[in-house]
Design a protein around this motif. Sequence first.
Motif, PDB file in Angstrom:
ATOM      1  N   VAL A   1      19.538  11.490  -0.344  1.00  0.00           N
ATOM      2  CA  VAL A   1      19.736  12.656  -1.206  1.00  0.00           C
ATOM      3  C   VAL A   1      19.937  12.229  -2.663  1.00  0.00           C
ATOM      4  O   VAL A   1      19.340  12.804  -3.583  1.00  0.00           O
ATOM      5  CB  VAL A   1      20.930  13.497  -0.719  1.00  0.00           C
ATOM      6  N   ILE A   2      20.764  11.217  -2.869  1.00  0.00           N
ATOM      7  CA  ILE A   2      20.983  10.701  -4.227  1.00  0.00           C
ATOM      8  C   ILE A   2      19.665  10.240  -4.824  1.00  0.00           C
ATOM      9  O   ILE A   2      19.355  10.514  -5.997  1.00  0.00           O
ATOM     10  CB  ILE A   2      22.016   9.552  -4.204  1.00  0.00           C
ATOM     11  N   ALA A   3      18.865   9.534  -4.038  1.00  0.00           N
ATOM     12  CA  ALA A   3      17.581   9.008  -4.520  1.00  0.00           C
ATOM     13  C   ALA A   3      16.642  10.140  -4.932  1.00  0.00           C
ATOM     14  O   ALA A   3      16.035  10.105  -6.005  1.00  0.00           O
ATOM     15  CB  ALA A   3      16.934   8.156  -3.425  1.00  0.00           C
ATOM     16  N   ILE A   4      16.528  11.146  -4.072  1.00  0.00           N
ATOM     17  CA  ILE A   4      15.642  12.274  -4.378  1.00  0.00           C
ATOM     18  C   ILE A   4      16.083  12.971  -5.648  1.00  0.00           C
ATOM     19  O   ILE A   4      15.258  13.303  -6.517  1.00  0.00           O
ATOM     20  CB  ILE A   4      15.616  13.262  -3.202  1.00  0.00           C
TER      21      ILE A   4
ATOM     22  N   HIS B   1       0.824  -1.209   0.000  1.00  0.00           N
ATOM     23  CA  HIS B   1       0.000   0.000   0.000  1.00  0.00           C
ATOM     24  C   HIS B   1       0.859   1.260   0.000  1.00  0.00           C
ATOM     25  O   HIS B   1       0.363   2.361   0.249  1.00  0.00           O
ATOM     26  CB  HIS B   1      -0.914   0.003   1.232  1.00  0.00           C
ATOM     27  N   LEU B   2       2.148   1.114  -0.276  1.00  0.00           N
ATOM     28  CA  LEU B   2       3.096   2.218  -0.181  1.00  0.00           C
ATOM     29  C   LEU B   2       2.672   3.417  -1.025  1.00  0.00           C
ATOM     30  O   LEU B   2       2.648   4.550  -0.525  1.00  0.00           O
ATOM     31  CB  LEU B   2       4.483   1.730  -0.602  1.00  0.00           C
ATOM     32  N   GLU B   3       2.341   3.211  -2.278  1.00  0.00           N
ATOM     33  CA  GLU B   3       2.008   4.343  -3.146  1.00  0.00           C
ATOM     34  C   GLU B   3       0.749   5.047  -2.679  1.00  0.00           C
ATOM     35  O   GLU B   3       0.724   6.276  -2.529  1.00  0.00           O
ATOM     36  CB  GLU B   3       1.840   3.879  -4.594  1.00  0.00           C
ATOM     37  N   GLU B   4      -0.294   4.276  -2.425  1.00  0.00           N
ATOM     38  CA  GLU B   4      -1.559   4.857  -1.982  1.00  0.00           C
ATOM     39  C   GLU B   4      -1.389   5.647  -0.685  1.00  0.00           C
ATOM     40  O   GLU B   4      -1.891   6.772  -0.550  1.00  0.00           O
ATOM     41  CB  GLU B   4      -2.573   3.726  -1.775  1.00  0.00           C
TER      42      GLU B   4
ATOM     43  N   ALA C   1       6.949  13.220  -4.703  1.00  0.00           N
ATOM     44  CA  ALA C   1       7.080  14.323  -5.654  1.00  0.00           C
ATOM     45  C   ALA C   1       5.863  14.401  -6.566  1.00  0.00           C
ATOM     46  O   ALA C   1       5.323  15.489  -6.812  1.00  0.00           O
ATOM     47  CB  ALA C   1       8.362  14.162  -6.468  1.00  0.00           C
ATOM     48  N   GLU C   2       5.415  13.251  -7.059  1.00  0.00           N
ATOM     49  CA  GLU C   2       4.252  13.214  -7.948  1.00  0.00           C
ATOM     50  C   GLU C   2       2.979  13.635  -7.216  1.00  0.00           C
ATOM     51  O   GLU C   2       2.037  14.140  -7.834  1.00  0.00           O
ATOM     52  CB  GLU C   2       4.084  11.814  -8.534  1.00  0.00           C
ATOM     53  N   ALA C   3       2.963  13.434  -5.887  1.00  0.00           N
ATOM     54  CA  ALA C   3       1.784  13.785  -5.096  1.00  0.00           C
ATOM     55  C   ALA C   3       1.691  15.283  -4.837  1.00  0.00           C
ATOM     56  O   ALA C   3       0.694  15.761  -4.286  1.00  0.00           O
ATOM     57  CB  ALA C   3       1.794  13.027  -3.776  1.00  0.00           C
ATOM     58  N   GLY C   4       2.740  16.025  -5.205  1.00  0.00           N
ATOM     59  CA  GLY C   4       2.667  17.479  -5.128  1.00  0.00           C
ATOM     60  C   GLY C   4       3.402  18.127  -3.977  1.00  0.00           C
ATOM     61  O   GLY C   4       3.131  19.295  -3.651  1.00  0.00           O
ATOM     62  N   ALA C   5       4.340  17.416  -3.351  1.00  0.00           N
ATOM     63  CA  ALA C   5       5.144  18.049  -2.304  1.00  0.00           C
ATOM     64  C   ALA C   5       5.944  19.208  -2.893  1.00  0.00           C
ATOM     65  O   ALA C   5       6.348  19.170  -4.060  1.00  0.00           O
ATOM     66  CB  ALA C   5       6.082  17.026  -1.674  1.00  0.00           C
ATOM     67  N   ASP C   6       6.179  20.237  -2.080  1.00  0.00           N
ATOM     68  CA  ASP C   6       6.908  21.412  -2.547  1.00  0.00           C
ATOM     69  C   ASP C   6       8.417  21.245  -2.439  1.00  0.00           C
ATOM     70  O   ASP C   6       9.176  21.904  -3.162  1.00  0.00           O
ATOM     71  CB  ASP C   6       6.490  22.637  -1.733  1.00  0.00           C
ATOM     72  N   LEU C   7       8.852  20.419  -1.500  1.00  0.00           N
ATOM     73  CA  LEU C   7      10.269  20.160  -1.263  1.00  0.00           C
ATOM     74  C   LEU C   7      10.391  18.890  -0.449  1.00  0.00           C
ATOM     75  O   LEU C   7       9.384  18.240  -0.135  1.00  0.00           O
ATOM     76  CB  LEU C   7      10.939  21.329  -0.543  1.00  0.00           C
ATOM     77  N   PHE C   8      11.627  18.509  -0.102  1.00  0.00           N
ATOM     78  CA  PHE C   8      11.870  17.311   0.698  1.00  0.00           C
ATOM     79  C   PHE C   8      12.635  17.662   1.963  1.00  0.00           C
ATOM     80  O   PHE C   8      13.453  18.589   1.982  1.00  0.00           O
ATOM     81  CB  PHE C   8      12.700  16.289  -0.092  1.00  0.00           C
TER      82      PHE C   8
ATOM     83  N   GLU D   1      11.950   5.016  -4.582  1.00  0.00           N
ATOM     84  CA  GLU D   1      10.554   4.612  -4.774  1.00  0.00           C
ATOM     85  C   GLU D   1       9.621   5.547  -4.010  1.00  0.00           C
ATOM     86  O   GLU D   1       8.624   6.032  -4.561  1.00  0.00           O
ATOM     87  CB  GLU D   1      10.379   3.170  -4.278  1.00  0.00           C
ATOM     88  N   GLN D   2       9.940   5.806  -2.759  1.00  0.00           N
ATOM     89  CA  GLN D   2       9.084   6.669  -1.951  1.00  0.00           C
ATOM     90  C   GLN D   2       9.150   8.116  -2.426  1.00  0.00           C
ATOM     91  O   GLN D   2       8.118   8.799  -2.524  1.00  0.00           O
ATOM     92  CB  GLN D   2       9.481   6.578  -0.479  1.00  0.00           C
ATOM     93  N   ALA D   3      10.344   8.605  -2.726  1.00  0.00           N
ATOM     94  CA  ALA D   3      10.511   9.996  -3.140  1.00  0.00           C
ATOM     95  C   ALA D   3       9.764  10.303  -4.434  1.00  0.00           C
ATOM     96  O   ALA D   3       9.182  11.384  -4.583  1.00  0.00           O
ATOM     97  CB  ALA D   3      11.993  10.321  -3.300  1.00  0.00           C
ATOM     98  N   LYS D   4       9.766   9.380  -5.376  1.00  0.00           N
ATOM     99  CA  LYS D   4       9.080   9.593  -6.653  1.00  0.00           C
ATOM    100  C   LYS D   4       7.581   9.781  -6.428  1.00  0.00           C
ATOM    101  O   LYS D   4       6.956  10.673  -7.003  1.00  0.00           O
ATOM    102  CB  LYS D   4       9.329   8.406  -7.580  1.00  0.00           C
ATOM    103  N   ILE D   5       7.009   8.961  -5.569  1.00  0.00           N
ATOM    104  CA  ILE D   5       5.579   9.053  -5.277  1.00  0.00           C
ATOM    105  C   ILE D   5       5.262  10.381  -4.591  1.00  0.00           C
ATOM    106  O   ILE D   5       4.293  11.063  -4.930  1.00  0.00           O
ATOM    107  CB  ILE D   5       5.144   7.879  -4.383  1.00  0.00           C
TER     108      ILE D   5
END
Length: 231
Positions: free
Chosen positions: A161-164, A82-85, A139-146, A133-137
């Motif tokens: 950091v590399i992943a993001i 259920h990670l993406e949801e 970002a797509e969900a509309g976060a402004d930054l990390f 995997e988590q960062a991509k979701i």
Amino acid sequence: MTREAFRELVKKGPVLLDGATGTNLQKAGMPVGVCPEQWILENSEVLIDLQKRYVEAGTDILFAPTFTASRIKLKEYGLEDHLEEMNRKLVALSKEAAKGTNALVAGDLTMTGEQLYPLGDLMFEDLVDVYKEQAKIIAEAGADLFVVETMMSLQECRAAVIAIKEVSDLPIMVTLSYNEDGRTLFGTPPETAVVVLQSLGVDAIGINCSTGPMEMVELVEKRAQYSTVPI
């Protein structure tokens, strides 16, 4: 949010981040031992109310409650499928709390709880994939930054950091926690963390939790000697 916009925000003066989420959720009824993200989704009005009060108190950046919503942590509760949801909905809750205000929403990543090789079995490349995997979701969900926060391992900071950066151009803040000896659990002093993280292109570097505000002063002063990014 662009990195340039983040720099302009910081130039205006101190940027206020939100407050203690876990302890306040527990005060509001979240039991110890449950999956925090699942409880939040089942009691979303509690999180939204808390974060709205943070915004009213002057918060500039809300942390979306994606803190431990990585595949590794969710697997502990049998929720990895259920990670993406979950991550999408958790970001949406903070965006709801920020609606109608100037408050920004940061996607929140932290330690996975597994040890990197050679201390453990987790390989660096696999950890990057977990964060990616988590960062991509997020970002797509509309976060402004990390924000990568409450980190005790510089290696895990690097992986996050590399992943993001592989999935997003959004600004990145990284905060570590320090013991009474002025080093992280894995032995990194604040000066080293600053040099490594700003060389990776992070946009702000901080300290959180640790031993308390007064004990942090010296650590902040040490960082300031080397930092070329906001603290």
